[in-house]
Write a protein that holds these residues in place. Structure first.
Motif, PDB file in Angstrom:
ATOM      1  N   TYR A 115     -29.756   3.261 -15.240  1.00 61.65           N
ATOM      2  CA  TYR A 115     -29.538   4.709 -15.375  1.00 61.65           C
ATOM      3  C   TYR A 115     -28.975   5.306 -14.083  1.00 61.65           C
ATOM      4  CZ  TYR A 115     -32.212   4.791 -19.766  1.00 61.65           C
ATOM      5  OH  TYR A 115     -32.641   4.594 -21.053  1.00 61.65           O
ATOM      6  N   SER A 116     -29.476   4.837 -12.952  1.00 61.66           N
ATOM      7  CA  SER A 116     -28.998   5.348 -11.666  1.00 61.66           C
ATOM      8  C   SER A 116     -27.520   5.022 -11.462  1.00 61.66           C
ATOM      9  CB  SER A 116     -29.824   4.761 -10.527  1.00 61.66           C
ATOM     10  OG  SER A 116     -29.341   5.195  -9.272  1.00 61.66           O
ATOM     11  N   SER A 117     -27.126   3.780 -11.796  1.00 60.54           N
ATOM     12  CA  SER A 117     -25.723   3.389 -11.678  1.00 60.54           C
ATOM     13  C   SER A 117     -24.846   4.235 -12.588  1.00 60.54           C
ATOM     14  CB  SER A 117     -25.545   1.901 -12.025  1.00 60.54           C
ATOM     15  OG  SER A 117     -26.082   1.084 -11.018  1.00 60.54           O
ATOM     16  N   LEU A 118     -25.325   4.472 -13.810  1.00 61.91           N
ATOM     17  CA  LEU A 118     -24.567   5.317 -14.728  1.00 61.91           C
ATOM     18  C   LEU A 118     -24.446   6.737 -14.184  1.00 61.91           C
ATOM     19  CD1 LEU A 118     -25.897   4.108 -18.190  1.00 61.91           C
ATOM     20  CD2 LEU A 118     -23.518   4.058 -17.434  1.00 61.91           C
ATOM     21  N   GLY A 119     -25.528   7.245 -13.600  1.00 62.68           N
ATOM     22  CA  GLY A 119     -25.490   8.592 -13.045  1.00 62.68           C
ATOM     23  C   GLY A 119     -24.446   8.726 -11.950  1.00 62.68           C
ATOM     24  N   THR A 120     -24.445   7.791 -10.994  1.00 64.45           N
ATOM     25  CA  THR A 120     -23.487   7.882  -9.889  1.00 64.45           C
ATOM     26  C   THR A 120     -22.066   7.598 -10.361  1.00 64.45           C
ATOM     27  OG1 THR A 120     -24.086   5.595  -9.306  1.00 64.45           O
ATOM     28  CG2 THR A 120     -25.123   7.364  -8.058  1.00 64.45           C
ATOM     29  N   SER A 121     -21.883   6.724 -11.350  1.00 68.79           N
ATOM     30  CA  SER A 121     -20.542   6.469 -11.890  1.00 68.79           C
ATOM     31  C   SER A 121     -20.001   7.722 -12.580  1.00 68.79           C
ATOM     32  CB  SER A 121     -20.572   5.294 -12.876  1.00 68.79           C
ATOM     33  OG  SER A 121     -20.813   4.078 -12.213  1.00 68.79           O
ATOM     34  N   TYR A 122     -20.832   8.332 -13.427  1.00 66.72           N
ATOM     35  CA  TYR A 122     -20.398   9.566 -14.095  1.00 66.72           C
ATOM     36  C   TYR A 122     -20.110  10.665 -13.071  1.00 66.72           C
ATOM     37  CZ  TYR A 122     -21.518   7.841 -18.788  1.00 66.72           C
ATOM     38  OH  TYR A 122     -21.522   7.143 -19.968  1.00 66.72           O
ATOM     39  N   CYS A 138     -33.748   8.569 -15.181  1.00 69.70           N
ATOM     40  CA  CYS A 138     -34.363   7.864 -14.048  1.00 69.70           C
ATOM     41  C   CYS A 138     -35.677   8.529 -13.651  1.00 69.70           C
ATOM     42  CB  CYS A 138     -33.417   7.893 -12.843  1.00 69.70           C
ATOM     43  SG  CYS A 138     -32.117   6.676 -12.897  1.00 69.70           S
ATOM     44  N   LEU A 139     -35.639   9.847 -13.577  1.00 69.90           N
ATOM     45  CA  LEU A 139     -36.821  10.581 -13.111  1.00 69.90           C
ATOM     46  C   LEU A 139     -38.004  10.436 -14.061  1.00 69.90           C
ATOM     47  CD1 LEU A 139     -35.000  13.809 -11.884  1.00 69.90           C
ATOM     48  CD2 LEU A 139     -36.037  12.029 -10.455  1.00 69.90           C
ATOM     49  N   ASN A 140     -37.735  10.113 -15.325  1.00 69.68           N
ATOM     50  CA  ASN A 140     -38.808   9.921 -16.305  1.00 69.68           C
ATOM     51  C   ASN A 140     -39.429   8.530 -16.228  1.00 69.68           C
ATOM     52  OD1 ASN A 140     -38.508  12.493 -17.345  1.00 69.68           O
ATOM     53  ND2 ASN A 140     -36.954  11.864 -18.825  1.00 69.68           N
ATOM     54  N   GLY A 141     -38.856   7.693 -15.386  1.00 74.86           N
ATOM     55  CA  GLY A 141     -39.335   6.308 -15.318  1.00 74.86           C
ATOM     56  C   GLY A 141     -40.258   6.060 -14.138  1.00 74.86           C
ATOM     57  N   LYS A 142     -40.684   4.793 -14.026  1.00 71.69           N
ATOM     58  CA  LYS A 142     -41.570   4.382 -12.949  1.00 71.69           C
ATOM     59  C   LYS A 142     -40.733   3.986 -11.740  1.00 71.69           C
ATOM     60  CE  LYS A 142     -45.185   2.681 -16.067  1.00 71.69           C
ATOM     61  NZ  LYS A 142     -45.971   1.504 -16.510  1.00 71.69           N
ATOM     62  N   ILE A 143     -40.466   4.977 -10.886  1.00 69.42           N
ATOM     63  CA  ILE A 143     -39.678   4.727  -9.684  1.00 69.42           C
ATOM     64  C   ILE A 143     -40.472   5.186  -8.469  1.00 69.42           C
ATOM     65  CG2 ILE A 143     -37.446   4.870 -10.833  1.00 69.42           C
ATOM     66  CD1 ILE A 143     -37.173   7.717  -9.933  1.00 69.42           C
ATOM     67  N   SER A 144     -40.092   4.686  -7.301  1.00 71.24           N
ATOM     68  CA  SER A 144     -40.816   5.020  -6.073  1.00 71.24           C
ATOM     69  C   SER A 144     -40.526   6.457  -5.647  1.00 71.24           C
ATOM     70  CB  SER A 144     -40.403   4.063  -4.951  1.00 71.24           C
ATOM     71  OG  SER A 144     -39.051   4.293  -4.605  1.00 71.24           O
ATOM     72  N   LYS A 145     -41.343   6.967  -4.726  1.00 72.71           N
ATOM     73  CA  LYS A 145     -41.117   8.318  -4.205  1.00 72.71           C
ATOM     74  C   LYS A 145     -39.742   8.421  -3.545  1.00 72.71           C
ATOM     75  CE  LYS A 145     -45.935   9.629  -3.334  1.00 72.71           C
ATOM     76  NZ  LYS A 145     -46.924  10.004  -2.282  1.00 72.71           N
ATOM     77  N   SER A 146     -39.390   7.396  -2.798  1.00 75.10           N
ATOM     78  CA  SER A 146     -38.101   7.402  -2.119  1.00 75.10           C
ATOM     79  C   SER A 146     -36.953   7.451  -3.132  1.00 75.10           C
ATOM     80  CB  SER A 146     -37.964   6.165  -1.234  1.00 75.10           C
ATOM     81  OG  SER A 146     -36.685   6.101  -0.656  1.00 75.10           O
ATOM     82  N   THR A 150     -34.197  10.499  -3.798  1.00 76.49           N
ATOM     83  CA  THR A 150     -32.760  10.229  -3.776  1.00 76.49           C
ATOM     84  C   THR A 150     -32.085  10.747  -5.040  1.00 76.49           C
ATOM     85  OG1 THR A 150     -33.027   8.263  -2.388  1.00 76.49           O
ATOM     86  CG2 THR A 150     -31.005   8.412  -3.683  1.00 76.49           C
ATOM     87  N   ILE A 151     -32.709  10.502  -6.197  1.00 77.47           N
ATOM     88  CA  ILE A 151     -32.140  10.973  -7.465  1.00 77.47           C
ATOM     89  C   ILE A 151     -32.086  12.502  -7.495  1.00 77.47           C
ATOM     90  CG2 ILE A 151     -32.459  11.055  -9.966  1.00 77.47           C
ATOM     91  CD1 ILE A 151     -31.470   8.371  -8.927  1.00 77.47           C
ATOM     92  N   ASN A 154     -29.286  13.667  -5.429  1.00 82.43           N
ATOM     93  CA  ASN A 154     -28.010  13.478  -6.123  1.00 82.43           C
ATOM     94  C   ASN A 154     -27.761  14.586  -7.151  1.00 82.43           C
ATOM     95  OD1 ASN A 154     -27.569  11.180  -4.658  1.00 82.43           O
ATOM     96  ND2 ASN A 154     -28.104   9.755  -6.297  1.00 82.43           N
ATOM     97  N   LYS A 155     -28.834  14.965  -7.864  1.00 80.50           N
ATOM     98  CA  LYS A 155     -28.694  16.071  -8.824  1.00 80.50           C
ATOM     99  C   LYS A 155     -28.307  17.356  -8.103  1.00 80.50           C
ATOM    100  CE  LYS A 155     -31.316  17.121 -12.204  1.00 80.50           C
ATOM    101  NZ  LYS A 155     -32.485  17.492 -13.028  1.00 80.50           N
ATOM    102  N   ALA A 156     -28.944  17.604  -6.980  1.00 82.96           N
ATOM    103  CA  ALA A 156     -28.647  18.818  -6.224  1.00 82.96           C
ATOM    104  C   ALA A 156     -27.195  18.833  -5.756  1.00 82.96           C
ATOM    105  CB  ALA A 156     -29.592  18.934  -5.029  1.00 82.96           C
ATOM    106  N   VAL A 157     -26.680  17.664  -5.368  1.00 82.96           N
ATOM    107  CA  VAL A 157     -25.279  17.579  -4.928  1.00 82.96           C
ATOM    108  C   VAL A 157     -24.342  17.977  -6.067  1.00 82.96           C
ATOM    109  CG1 VAL A 157     -23.454  15.985  -4.226  1.00 82.96           C
ATOM    110  CG2 VAL A 157     -25.684  15.891  -3.110  1.00 82.96           C
ATOM    111  N   ILE A 158     -24.670  17.577  -7.291  1.00 82.05           N
ATOM    112  CA  ILE A 158     -23.848  17.973  -8.440  1.00 82.05           C
ATOM    113  C   ILE A 158     -23.823  19.490  -8.582  1.00 82.05           C
ATOM    114  CG2 ILE A 158     -23.689  17.941 -10.959  1.00 82.05           C
ATOM    115  CD1 ILE A 158     -24.650  15.064 -10.903  1.00 82.05           C
TER     116      ILE A 158
END
Length: 552
Positions: A115-122, A138-146, A150-151, A154-158
């Motif tokens: 999902y992260s790769s798709l997000g940055t590609s889009y 991505c944010l709905n999944g089991k990911i680390s705080k870091s 980062t995600i 990236n959303k804020a940059v958009i």
């Protein structure tokens, strides 16, 4: 690409040995470990990402569909490599391929890497709605705080790109209130910088200024040139309305850091700032540098796309051949021979393309090379691949069609390589230039050259020799394609401080405003790049006259 060239003979031997051995589960697992270890080694070395992609793809090819978690991991890694190399469309396709395995590995961390790769590609393809959609997955999944931070960044940059500064602030403000222990310093500085920029663009200049300078302080203490570029660019924009001198100074610092890191994207972003902030003459120099970098990036990205497609094509072809070997033991020698012939043709095609890879960056400032690769080769390769995938290669006629298709592709690649070959400078330049001019002599067109031998080309700098060669090549190509000329005169004259070149033909001509349409804009850009001048004299049906003058 160099990796493939070096190891093709080894691959032939590997295919032959595998065909003669028992391919049990233990053997497949051993091979998988060899391939994955090499893939990870090349991935971590960064400069060998093409080799990493090759071995990840090899690992995927020997992984069963039932090993869903492994499939998703391999596809996620391949998608990240394609994204890093600028093949965003290819990265999207690879990441999407992993969807078919998601229902069996619902909580895998690799799903969120996809999902992260798709997000940055889009995001790189300016499809911001899809980018946000996949960042949210991505944010709905089991990911680390870091990873979460980062995600969100990236959303804020958009939203910054979309000029929705309130939304960007809404995302970023809670992040800087977290404990500093939740971040690496460099990640914290990135969020502070983006929040400061959002405040500034939202007319909260004082708050923005404090955060932009805080991010700059952290990044400067870490001596991180890559991240400093963003701070310099944002501060340059901050000062643009109130202090042009300081704005330009920060833009120059951004370009200096970008050159240290050798990042084409960052260099282009810094150059755009300098183009806007500089006087016309200096701005033109920055613009020419920007165009060169942009053209080179387009070519590299196009070659990366072809390269990844080629790796997968070769691997798919190998799999198909191995499956046939299992079913038709009596035909093993014939199949191996056929595979060898096809692979050798592909080998020579790749070697021809590698010759173009070795040209200097200065030679690759024309997007037409990339366009020719796309227009003349991509469709043929795709059609040949489709034919191989859909037709029975045991049929003699089908095999012959494949060989003919590959031969045609090889011929076109050789033609392109020959026409964009190395330019010899120095004492050999004059003879090579004459050879170029006279090569356009034919039954339809007479080319007359005057005064070239009187020019002391050895005293002309190499970069000017190269540009003159390219300029005259462009003029002759344009003549051949568009002018319908019967007679062409190219004359040279050595003046006190300059060299004068006059081009004339008796073709159909054109109106001056059609220079860009007729493909001569590149000629004008090139001569300006060596501080020369060019004038066009032409009217429809009255031929073309071009005067070129440049300093010795």
């Amino acid at each position: 690409m160099k990796f493939i060239m070096k190891h093709f003979p080894f691959l032939f031997l590997l295919v032959f040995l595998i065909s003669c051995r028992d391919k049990g589960n233990t053997n497949q697992e051993d091979k998988y470990q060899v391939f994955i270890n090499k893939a990870i080694f090349y991935r971590d070395s960064i400069i060998n990402l093409d080799s990493a992609y090759f071995y990840f793809n090899k690992s995927k090819s020997i992984t069963n569909d039932s090993q869903s978690d492994r499939k998703v991991y391999l596809l996620a890694e391949m998608a990240k490599i394609q994204k890093t190399k600028g093949d965003y469309i290819g990265s999207e396709a690879t990441a999407t391929e992993a969807f078919q395995y998601f229902n069996r590995v619902k909580d895998s961390a690799y799903i969120f890497s996809v999902y992260s790769s798709l997000g940055t590609s889009y995001q790189s393809l300016f499809d911001y709605e899809n980018a946000i959609k996949h960042y949210d997955l991505c944010l709905n999944g089991k990911i680390s705080k870091s990873e979460r931070n980062t995600i969100l960044n990236n959303k804020a940059v958009i939203y910054l790109i979309k000029e929705d500064y309130n939304k960007a602030v809404e995302i970023l403000e809670p992040l800087i209130d977290l404990r500093r222990s939740d971040y690496e310093e460099i990640d914290y500085a990135r969020i502070v910088d983006n929040l400061g920029y959002a405040y500034f663009k939202n007319n909260e200049k004082e708050k923005g200024y404090q955060l932009l300078n805080e991010a700059l302080r952290i990044r400067d203490s870490l001596k991180n040139d890559t991240q400093l570029i963003s701070s310099f660019v944002h501060l340059s924009e901050f000062y643009e309305d109130d202090n042009l001198v300081l704005a330009k100074e920060f833009a120059e610092k951004a370009l200096k850091s970008a050159k240290k890191t050798d990042s084409p994207d960052d260099k282009m972003e810094s150059l755009k700032r300098l183009i806007d902030l500089s006087q016309p003459r200096e701005s033109k120099e920055y613009f020419n540098e920007y165009i060169k970098i942009n053209d080179s990036m387009n070519i590299i990205k196009q070659m990366s796309k072809n390269q990844f497609a080629k790796i997968r094509y070769d691997n798919n072809l190998e799999i198909e051949k191995n499956e046939k070997l299992k079913l038709e033991k009596n035909l093993i020698s014939f199949i191996f021979l056929g595979f060898g012939i096809i692979s050798l043709l592909i080998f020579f095609l790749i070697r021809s393309k590698n010759k173009r890879d070795k040209l200097k960056i200065a030679y690759t400032t024309e997007t037409r090379i990339s366009k020719r690769l796309h227009d003349e080769l991509a469709n043929d390769v795709f059609n040949t691949m489709t034919f191989i995938e859909t037709q029975d290669l045991q049929n003699e006629t089908n095999r012959e069609n494949v060989l003919q298709g590959l031969d045609a592709i090889y011929g076109k690649a050789r033609s392109i390589s020959k026409q964009t070959g190395e330019i010899r400078t120095g004492k050999e330049f004059g003879a090579q230039l004459n050879q170029l001019l006279m090569s356009y002599n034919s039954k339809q067109v007479s080319v007359i050259v005057k005064g070239s031998s009187a020019v002391d080309w050895e005293k002309i700098k190499a970069n000017k020799q190269i540009e003159i060669h390219r300029i005259l090549s462009e003029l002759l190509v344009n003549m051949k394609k568009h002018s319908q000329a019967k007679l062409v005169l190219v004359s040279f004259e050595t003046l006190e401080k300059t060299i004068s070149i006059q081009y004339k033909d008796n073709g159909v001509g054109f109106e001056k405003e059609q220079i860009t349409k007729n493909g001569l804009q590149n000629v004008e850009n090139r001569i300006l790049g060596i501080h020369g001048s060019i004038t066009f004299e032409s009217e429809t049906n009255k031929g073309l006259k071009i005067n070129i003058e440049f300093p010795k």
